[in-house]
Design an enzyme around this catalytic site. Structure first.
Site, short mmCIF file in Angstrom:
data_model
loop_
_atom_site.label_atom_id
_atom_site.label_comp_id
_atom_site.label_asym_id
_atom_site.label_seq_id
_atom_site.Cartn_x
_atom_site.Cartn_y
_atom_site.Cartn_z
N ARG A 146 -28.97 42.56 17.61
CA ARG A 146 -28.83 41.82 18.86
C ARG A 146 -27.63 42.36 19.63
O ARG A 146 -26.58 42.63 19.03
CB ARG A 146 -28.63 40.32 18.60
CG ARG A 146 -29.88 39.60 18.10
CD ARG A 146 -30.95 39.52 19.18
NE ARG A 146 -32.16 38.87 18.70
CZ ARG A 146 -33.20 39.51 18.14
NH1 ARG A 146 -33.15 40.82 17.97
NH2 ARG A 146 -34.26 38.84 17.76
N GLU A 187 -30.85 41.53 28.94
CA GLU A 187 -32.13 42.23 28.87
C GLU A 187 -33.11 41.64 29.87
O GLU A 187 -33.19 40.41 29.97
CB GLU A 187 -32.70 42.15 27.45
CG GLU A 187 -31.83 42.86 26.42
CD GLU A 187 -32.40 42.79 25.00
OE1 GLU A 187 -33.50 42.24 24.82
OE2 GLU A 187 -31.73 43.30 24.08
N HIS A 241 -35.46 47.55 23.77
CA HIS A 241 -35.72 46.50 22.78
C HIS A 241 -37.16 46.56 22.27
O HIS A 241 -37.95 45.63 22.42
CB HIS A 241 -35.41 45.11 23.35
CG HIS A 241 -35.17 44.09 22.27
ND1 HIS A 241 -34.47 42.92 22.46
CD2 HIS A 241 -35.54 44.06 20.95
CE1 HIS A 241 -34.42 42.23 21.33
NE2 HIS A 241 -35.07 42.90 20.41
#
Length: 317
Positions: free
Chosen positions: A236, A265, A284
Protein backbone atom coordinates in the site's frame (compact mmCIF):
# COMPACT_ATOMS: atom_id res chain seq x y z
CA UNK A 1 -39.46 -4.94 -8.52
CA UNK A 2 -35.98 -5.75 -9.83
CA UNK A 3 -33.08 -5.04 -7.51
CA UNK A 4 -30.65 -2.43 -8.90
CA UNK A 5 -27.10 -3.88 -8.81
CA UNK A 6 -24.09 -1.73 -9.69
CA UNK A 7 -20.58 -3.03 -10.34
CA UNK A 8 -18.25 -0.07 -9.80
CA UNK A 9 -14.47 0.50 -9.68
CA UNK A 10 -14.27 -1.41 -12.98
CA UNK A 11 -11.57 0.90 -14.27
CA UNK A 12 -10.58 -1.32 -17.20
CA UNK A 13 -14.22 -2.08 -18.20
CA UNK A 14 -13.60 -5.82 -17.96
CA UNK A 15 -16.03 -6.98 -15.27
CA UNK A 16 -18.91 -7.71 -17.62
CA UNK A 17 -16.83 -10.28 -19.52
CA UNK A 18 -14.98 -12.01 -16.68
CA UNK A 19 -17.96 -14.00 -15.37
CA UNK A 20 -21.56 -14.74 -16.36
CA UNK A 21 -23.71 -12.10 -14.66
CA UNK A 22 -26.91 -13.40 -16.31
CA UNK A 23 -27.38 -15.74 -13.34
CA UNK A 24 -28.56 -12.64 -11.43
CA UNK A 25 -31.38 -11.82 -13.88
CA UNK A 26 -33.95 -13.39 -11.57
CA UNK A 27 -32.80 -11.04 -8.78
CA UNK A 28 -32.24 -7.75 -10.53
CA UNK A 29 -30.58 -5.62 -13.16
CA UNK A 30 -26.79 -5.32 -13.27
CA UNK A 31 -25.05 -2.15 -14.47
CA UNK A 32 -21.31 -1.58 -14.89
CA UNK A 33 -19.66 1.71 -13.96
CA UNK A 34 -15.98 2.18 -14.70
CA UNK A 35 -15.54 5.80 -13.65
CA UNK A 36 -12.82 6.63 -11.16
CA UNK A 37 -13.80 7.53 -7.58
CA UNK A 38 -15.23 11.01 -7.10
CA UNK A 39 -16.47 13.21 -4.27
CA UNK A 40 -19.34 11.91 -2.15
CA UNK A 41 -21.93 14.21 -3.72
CA UNK A 42 -21.12 12.91 -7.21
CA UNK A 43 -21.05 9.31 -6.01
CA UNK A 44 -24.42 9.72 -4.29
CA UNK A 45 -25.96 11.01 -7.51
CA UNK A 46 -24.32 8.20 -9.47
CA UNK A 47 -25.56 5.45 -7.16
CA UNK A 48 -28.51 6.96 -5.31
CA UNK A 49 -31.07 4.38 -6.50
CA UNK A 50 -28.81 1.34 -6.20
CA UNK A 51 -29.52 -1.37 -3.63
CA UNK A 52 -26.46 -3.60 -4.21
CA UNK A 53 -22.96 -2.29 -5.00
CA UNK A 54 -19.98 -4.46 -5.95
CA UNK A 55 -16.70 -2.68 -5.19
CA UNK A 56 -13.07 -3.43 -5.86
CA UNK A 57 -10.79 -3.45 -2.85
CA UNK A 58 -9.65 0.00 -1.76
CA UNK A 59 -10.69 2.00 -4.78
CA UNK A 60 -13.87 3.95 -3.96
CA UNK A 61 -14.05 5.00 -0.30
CA UNK A 62 -17.36 4.35 1.45
CA UNK A 63 -17.19 6.47 4.60
CA UNK A 64 -20.12 7.21 6.89
CA UNK A 65 -21.02 10.37 4.98
CA UNK A 66 -21.34 8.54 1.66
CA UNK A 67 -23.20 5.60 3.18
CA UNK A 68 -25.77 8.00 4.67
CA UNK A 69 -26.25 9.55 1.22
CA UNK A 70 -27.24 6.12 -0.18
CA UNK A 71 -30.58 5.40 1.53
CA UNK A 72 -31.45 2.56 -0.86
CA UNK A 73 -28.20 0.65 -0.33
CA UNK A 74 -28.74 -2.76 1.26
CA UNK A 75 -25.64 -4.75 0.30
CA UNK A 76 -21.97 -3.91 -0.33
CA UNK A 77 -19.84 -6.67 -1.85
CA UNK A 78 -16.07 -6.21 -1.93
CA UNK A 79 -13.31 -8.07 -3.67
CA UNK A 80 -11.25 -9.71 -0.93
CA UNK A 81 -12.06 -10.27 2.74
CA UNK A 82 -10.49 -6.99 3.85
CA UNK A 83 -11.15 -3.47 2.58
CA UNK A 84 -9.82 -0.46 4.48
CA UNK A 85 -11.90 1.88 2.26
CA UNK A 86 -15.19 0.70 3.82
CA UNK A 87 -16.56 2.00 7.12
CA UNK A 88 -17.85 -1.30 8.51
CA UNK A 89 -19.12 0.26 11.73
CA UNK A 90 -21.25 2.83 9.88
CA UNK A 91 -22.52 0.18 7.46
CA UNK A 92 -23.65 -2.00 10.37
CA UNK A 93 -25.36 0.94 12.08
CA UNK A 94 -27.23 1.75 8.86
CA UNK A 95 -28.28 -1.85 8.31
CA UNK A 96 -26.09 -2.33 5.25
CA UNK A 97 -24.77 -5.87 4.84
CA UNK A 98 -21.12 -6.19 3.75
CA UNK A 99 -19.79 -9.39 2.18
CA UNK A 100 -16.39 -10.29 0.73
CA UNK A 101 -14.68 -12.81 -1.50
CA UNK A 102 -11.61 -14.99 -1.40
CA UNK A 103 -8.44 -13.87 -3.19
CA UNK A 104 -6.11 -15.62 -5.61
CA UNK A 105 -2.97 -15.73 -3.48
CA UNK A 106 -0.35 -15.81 -6.23
CA UNK A 107 -1.12 -12.63 -8.19
CA UNK A 108 0.61 -10.10 -5.90
CA UNK A 109 3.81 -12.14 -5.28
CA UNK A 110 4.17 -12.79 -9.01
CA UNK A 111 3.80 -9.08 -9.82
CA UNK A 112 6.30 -8.24 -7.06
CA UNK A 113 8.85 -10.54 -8.59
CA UNK A 114 8.19 -9.22 -12.09
CA UNK A 115 8.99 -5.72 -10.81
CA UNK A 116 12.13 -6.90 -9.03
CA UNK A 117 13.41 -8.59 -12.18
CA UNK A 118 12.46 -5.72 -14.49
CA UNK A 119 14.03 -3.07 -12.26
CA UNK A 120 17.21 -5.06 -11.62
CA UNK A 121 17.85 -5.83 -15.29
CA UNK A 122 16.64 -2.44 -16.59
CA UNK A 123 14.21 -4.26 -18.86
CA UNK A 124 11.86 -1.39 -19.71
CA UNK A 125 14.69 0.86 -20.92
CA UNK A 126 16.27 -1.97 -22.92
CA UNK A 127 12.96 -3.06 -24.48
CA UNK A 128 12.00 0.51 -25.40
CA UNK A 129 15.45 1.14 -26.87
CA UNK A 130 15.15 -1.97 -29.02
CA UNK A 131 11.76 -0.77 -30.32
CA UNK A 132 13.40 2.55 -31.17
CA UNK A 133 16.04 0.80 -33.31
CA UNK A 134 18.80 0.93 -30.67
CA UNK A 135 20.80 -1.81 -28.98
CA UNK A 136 22.12 -2.50 -25.44
CA UNK A 137 21.84 0.62 -23.31
CA UNK A 138 23.70 -0.39 -20.15
CA UNK A 139 24.60 -3.06 -17.61
CA UNK A 140 21.85 -4.91 -15.80
CA UNK A 141 22.15 -5.79 -12.13
CA UNK A 142 22.32 -9.23 -10.51
CA UNK A 143 20.30 -11.00 -7.84
CA UNK A 144 22.16 -14.23 -7.06
CA UNK A 145 24.10 -13.79 -3.82
CA UNK A 146 22.46 -10.45 -3.04
CA UNK A 147 20.25 -9.69 -0.04
CA UNK A 148 16.48 -9.59 -0.37
CA UNK A 149 14.90 -7.78 2.59
CA UNK A 150 11.23 -8.47 3.29
CA UNK A 151 9.29 -5.90 5.31
CA UNK A 152 6.36 -7.99 6.56
CA UNK A 153 6.66 -11.77 6.35
CA UNK A 154 2.97 -12.62 5.94
CA UNK A 155 1.50 -14.86 3.25
CA UNK A 156 2.65 -12.63 0.38
CA UNK A 157 6.00 -11.83 1.98
CA UNK A 158 6.70 -15.54 2.49
CA UNK A 159 5.99 -16.27 -1.17
CA UNK A 160 8.29 -13.47 -2.31
CA UNK A 161 10.94 -14.82 0.08
CA UNK A 162 10.64 -18.27 -1.52
CA UNK A 163 11.20 -16.77 -4.97
CA UNK A 164 14.28 -15.00 -3.64
CA UNK A 165 15.64 -18.24 -2.23
CA UNK A 166 15.18 -19.96 -5.59
CA UNK A 167 17.22 -17.17 -7.17
CA UNK A 168 20.02 -17.80 -4.67
CA UNK A 169 19.45 -14.66 -2.65
CA UNK A 170 20.06 -14.25 1.07
CA UNK A 171 16.64 -13.42 2.52
CA UNK A 172 16.16 -11.36 5.67
CA UNK A 173 12.95 -10.01 7.22
CA UNK A 174 11.58 -7.74 9.91
CA UNK A 175 8.21 -6.54 11.16
CA UNK A 176 6.98 -5.53 14.58
CA UNK A 177 5.27 -8.89 15.15
CA UNK A 178 7.85 -11.15 13.50
CA UNK A 179 9.98 -13.45 15.65
CA UNK A 180 13.26 -15.16 14.91
CA UNK A 181 11.60 -18.59 15.13
CA UNK A 182 8.80 -17.66 12.71
CA UNK A 183 11.32 -16.38 10.17
CA UNK A 184 13.53 -19.46 10.57
CA UNK A 185 10.57 -21.72 9.78
CA UNK A 186 10.66 -20.47 6.18
CA UNK A 187 14.45 -20.24 5.93
CA UNK A 188 14.58 -16.49 6.47
CA UNK A 189 16.92 -14.61 8.81
CA UNK A 190 15.25 -12.29 11.31
CA UNK A 191 17.00 -8.91 11.72
CA UNK A 192 16.23 -5.58 13.36
CA UNK A 193 14.43 -2.84 11.46
CA UNK A 194 17.60 -0.83 10.94
CA UNK A 195 19.55 -3.91 9.83
CA UNK A 196 16.80 -4.73 7.33
CA UNK A 197 17.20 -1.40 5.57
CA UNK A 198 20.98 -1.26 5.90
CA UNK A 199 21.62 -4.73 4.47
CA UNK A 200 19.03 -4.72 1.66
CA UNK A 201 20.02 -4.88 -1.97
CA UNK A 202 16.30 -5.20 -2.73
CA UNK A 203 13.78 -4.21 -0.06
CA UNK A 204 10.21 -5.36 -0.70
CA UNK A 205 7.25 -4.05 1.32
CA UNK A 206 4.53 -6.52 2.33
CA UNK A 207 2.76 -5.02 5.34
CA UNK A 208 -0.94 -4.43 5.80
CA UNK A 209 -1.73 -0.72 5.92
CA UNK A 210 -2.64 0.34 9.46
CA UNK A 211 -1.99 3.30 11.70
CA UNK A 212 1.08 1.43 12.92
CA UNK A 213 2.50 0.84 9.43
CA UNK A 214 1.51 4.17 7.86
CA UNK A 215 4.68 6.11 7.02
CA UNK A 216 6.88 3.39 8.50
CA UNK A 217 9.29 3.63 5.56
CA UNK A 218 10.27 7.20 6.35
CA UNK A 219 13.24 9.46 5.59
CA UNK A 220 15.29 7.84 8.36
CA UNK A 221 14.66 4.30 7.07
CA UNK A 222 15.41 5.34 3.48
CA UNK A 223 18.58 6.99 4.74
CA UNK A 224 19.75 3.66 6.15
CA UNK A 225 19.63 2.05 2.69
CA UNK A 226 22.62 1.59 0.40
CA UNK A 227 22.76 3.97 -2.59
CA UNK A 228 22.83 0.84 -4.77
CA UNK A 229 19.60 -0.59 -3.30
CA UNK A 230 16.14 -0.89 -4.88
CA UNK A 231 12.87 -0.31 -2.99
CA UNK A 232 9.85 -2.33 -4.15
CA UNK A 233 6.32 -1.60 -2.92
CA UNK A 234 3.33 -3.68 -4.01
CA UNK A 235 1.55 -3.43 -0.63
CA UNK A 236 0.00 0.00 0.00
CA UNK A 237 1.32 3.43 -0.95
CA UNK A 238 0.97 5.20 2.43
CA UNK A 239 3.32 2.69 4.12
CA UNK A 240 6.10 4.65 2.42
CA UNK A 241 6.59 8.37 3.05
CA UNK A 242 6.13 9.39 -0.57
CA UNK A 243 7.75 12.84 -0.29
CA UNK A 244 10.82 11.32 1.38
CA UNK A 245 11.08 8.65 -1.32
CA UNK A 246 10.79 11.20 -4.13
CA UNK A 247 13.57 13.26 -2.54
CA UNK A 248 15.83 10.21 -2.12
CA UNK A 249 15.30 9.20 -5.74
CA UNK A 250 15.82 12.71 -7.09
CA UNK A 251 19.12 12.94 -5.24
CA UNK A 252 20.10 9.37 -6.28
CA UNK A 253 20.44 8.27 -2.68
CA UNK A 254 18.73 5.08 -3.90
CA UNK A 255 19.40 3.23 -7.13
CA UNK A 256 15.70 3.07 -7.82
CA UNK A 257 12.17 2.13 -6.86
CA UNK A 258 9.65 -0.25 -8.38
CA UNK A 259 6.17 0.77 -7.30
CA UNK A 260 2.66 -0.56 -7.90
CA UNK A 261 0.90 1.44 -5.17
CA UNK A 262 0.72 5.14 -4.34
CA UNK A 263 -0.52 7.65 -1.77
CA UNK A 264 -3.22 8.85 -4.21
CA UNK A 265 -4.67 6.52 -6.84
CA UNK A 266 -4.94 6.92 -9.75
CA UNK A 267 -1.52 8.58 -9.61
CA UNK A 268 -1.82 12.34 -10.30
CA UNK A 269 -0.90 13.34 -13.84
CA UNK A 270 2.20 15.38 -13.00
CA UNK A 271 3.55 13.23 -10.16
CA UNK A 272 7.37 12.78 -10.16
CA UNK A 273 6.94 8.98 -10.21
CA UNK A 274 5.70 9.35 -13.80
CA UNK A 275 8.95 10.94 -14.98
CA UNK A 276 11.84 9.97 -12.67
CA UNK A 277 14.22 7.77 -14.64
CA UNK A 278 15.03 5.58 -11.64
CA UNK A 279 11.37 4.67 -11.04
CA UNK A 280 9.52 1.73 -12.55
CA UNK A 281 5.84 2.36 -11.82
CA UNK A 282 2.76 0.27 -12.62
CA UNK A 283 -0.89 1.29 -12.02
CA UNK A 284 -1.78 -0.91 -8.99
CA UNK A 285 -2.09 -4.13 -10.96
CA UNK A 286 -0.88 -6.44 -8.17
CA UNK A 287 -4.26 -8.14 -7.84
CA UNK A 288 -5.42 -7.31 -11.38
CA UNK A 289 -5.11 -10.74 -12.96
CA UNK A 290 -7.40 -13.07 -14.87
CA UNK A 291 -7.70 -15.67 -12.14
CA UNK A 292 -8.10 -13.17 -9.33
CA UNK A 293 -10.85 -11.25 -11.12
CA UNK A 294 -12.65 -14.49 -11.99
CA UNK A 295 -12.54 -15.42 -8.30
CA UNK A 296 -13.61 -11.95 -7.12
CA UNK A 297 -16.55 -11.56 -9.48
CA UNK A 298 -17.79 -15.15 -9.39
CA UNK A 299 -17.95 -14.99 -5.60
CA UNK A 300 -19.60 -11.55 -5.73
CA UNK A 301 -22.37 -13.21 -7.77
CA UNK A 302 -22.61 -15.94 -5.10
CA UNK A 303 -22.72 -13.32 -2.34
CA UNK A 304 -25.62 -11.52 -4.03
CA UNK A 305 -27.48 -14.79 -4.53
CA UNK A 306 -26.98 -15.73 -0.87
CA UNK A 307 -28.13 -12.31 0.35
CA UNK A 308 -31.19 -12.40 -1.93
CA UNK A 309 -32.13 -15.82 -0.53
CA UNK A 310 -31.81 -14.54 3.04
CA UNK A 311 -28.70 -16.64 3.65
CA UNK A 312 -25.74 -14.24 3.30
CA UNK A 313 -22.27 -15.77 2.94
CA UNK A 314 -18.73 -14.47 3.52
CA UNK A 315 -20.20 -11.80 5.81
CA UNK A 316 -17.86 -9.00 6.89
CA UNK A 317 -20.41 -6.75 8.60
Amino acid sequence: MAVQIAVIDDWQDVARDVVDWSTLESIGEVSFVHDYPADNETLAKRMGSVEVICVMRERTRFDEDLLRRLPNLKLLVTGGMRNAALDFKAAAALGIQVCGTDSYKHAAPELTWALIMAATRNLVVEANALRAGQWQQGLGGDLHGKTLAILGLGSIGKRVAQFGQVFGMRVIAWSENLTSDAAAEVGVTYVSKQELFEQADVLSVHLVLSERSRGLVDAQALGWMKPTAQLVNTARGPIVDEAALVKALQKNRLAGAALDVFEVEPLPEHHPFRTLENVLATPHVGYVSQQNYQLFFSQMVEDIQGWSAGKPIRVLS
